[in-house]
Design a protein around this motif. Structure first.
Motif, PDB file in Angstrom:
ATOM      1  N   PRO A  58       0.480  -1.600  -0.251  1.00 41.48           N
ATOM      2  CA  PRO A  58      -0.329  -0.031  -0.192  1.00 41.48           C
ATOM      3  C   PRO A  58       0.989   1.190  -0.164  1.00 41.48           C
ATOM      4  N   THR A  59       1.839   1.012   0.714  1.00 43.75           N
ATOM      5  CA  THR A  59       2.083   2.618   0.939  1.00 43.75           C
ATOM      6  C   THR A  59       3.022   2.665   0.032  1.00 43.75           C
ATOM      7  N   ALA A  60       3.883   2.324  -0.806  1.00 42.93           N
ATOM      8  CA  ALA A  60       4.747   2.422  -2.196  1.00 42.93           C
ATOM      9  C   ALA A  60       3.874   2.448  -3.107  1.00 42.93           C
ATOM     10  N   ALA A  65       0.963   6.448  -6.805  1.00 38.91           N
ATOM     11  CA  ALA A  65       0.204   7.106  -7.508  1.00 38.91           C
ATOM     12  C   ALA A  65      -0.171   8.812  -8.017  1.00 38.91           C
ATOM     13  N   ARG A  66       0.521   8.598  -6.064  1.00 40.67           N
ATOM     14  CA  ARG A  66       0.526  10.760  -5.446  1.00 40.67           C
ATOM     15  C   ARG A  66       1.724  10.980  -7.111  1.00 40.67           C
ATOM     16  N   LEU A  93      -6.240   7.855   2.239  1.00 40.74           N
ATOM     17  CA  LEU A  93      -5.677   6.494   1.856  1.00 40.74           C
ATOM     18  C   LEU A  93      -4.832   6.635   2.994  1.00 40.74           C
ATOM     19  N   GLU A  94      -3.603   7.139   2.767  1.00 44.46           N
ATOM     20  CA  GLU A  94      -2.942   6.849   3.861  1.00 44.46           C
ATOM     21  C   GLU A  94      -2.491   6.797   4.546  1.00 44.46           C
ATOM     22  N   SER A  99      -3.788   3.999  10.443  1.00 49.03           N
ATOM     23  CA  SER A  99      -4.006   4.671  11.665  1.00 49.03           C
ATOM     24  C   SER A  99      -4.309   3.421  12.984  1.00 49.03           C
ATOM     25  N   ARG A 100      -4.288   2.206  12.202  1.00 40.36           N
ATOM     26  CA  ARG A 100      -4.029   1.207  13.368  1.00 40.36           C
ATOM     27  C   ARG A 100      -2.528   0.933  12.680  1.00 40.36           C
TER      28      ARG A 100
END
Length: 220
Positions: A58-60, A65-66, A93-94, A99-100
């Motif tokens: 997800p992070t990558a 995408a950004r 989304l980031e 967040s958890r």
């Protein structure tokens, strides 16, 4: 957040403010844009290398995408608010991803998003926005006689139009009439290397989009 509403609104602003079409805030210079897109290709290629082992990270993915939003900059004012909308959705989304407990795969992020309808919508619109940009770039690469207006209209019909009513489709198509001509777009991007650079970007982003599409399809 509905990016096409933002894009259509931006088109209206552009129509009312044509004298400001070439302000510096609308696009990077060709050298800076070429460098940014080249770096983004490297980001997507690096992400693709991880797909076989750990899935879509997800992070990558979100960072790539950004950075891809830069592709919309040469299109000028009519897509300015579309870029802002995509930026806001990626930011949401980031925050969701961190967040958890940090999530290790896009499937896990989707699981987090399912408990938050706004998160689901953000992910859907990021995917659609990237799909739109990819279709637009592909048309410019594979159809030498294609205008920017027809390329954008075709990309919209294939990716975003099915999710909007007649009024929204009409507004968006009016906005595409304000896009820069193909020759001007080439001047803004990389001159004679524009199609080569766009083709490389499309190649690099496609594996991640295919993977994300399959993940979304699995979850209905």
């Amino acid at each position: 957040m509905n990016p096409l509403l933002c894009c259509a609104t931006g088109a209206i602003f552009a129509h009312e403010s044509r004298v400001h079409t070439y302000t510096r805030s609308m696009h990077l210079g060709p050298a800076a844009l070429t460098a940014a897109l080249s770096r983004n290709v490297e980001q997507w290629d690096a992400l693709t290398e991880t797909l076989g082992s750990g899935g879509l990270e997800p992070t990558a993915f979100l960072a790539s995408a950004r950075a891809s939003i830069v592709l919309l900059k040469p299109l000028g004012r009519c897509c300015r608010l579309l870029r802002r909308s995509m930026t806001a959705d990626i930011g949401a989304l980031e925050r969701l991803a961190t967040s958890r407990d940090p999530v290790s795969g896009m499937g896990a992020l989707l699981g987090e998003a399912e408990s938050d309808d706004a998160g689901v919508q953000a992910l859907v619109w990021v995917f659609r926005g990237l799909s739109f940009a990819t279709r637009l770039a592909e048309a410019l690469v594979t159809e030498p006689g294609c205008t920017t207006t027809s390329a954008a209209a075709g990309a919209y019909d294939a990716t975003l139009a099915p999710h909007h009513g007649a009024a929204m489709r009409t507004l968006y198509r009016k906005g595409t009439a304000l896009l820069p001509k193909r020759s001007k777009l080439r001047d803004r991007v990389a001159g004679a290397r524009t199609e080569e650079l766009l083709a490389d970007w499309c190649r690099a982003v496609q594996p991640a989009l295919v993977t994300l599409h399959m993940l979304c399809a699995e979850r209905g």
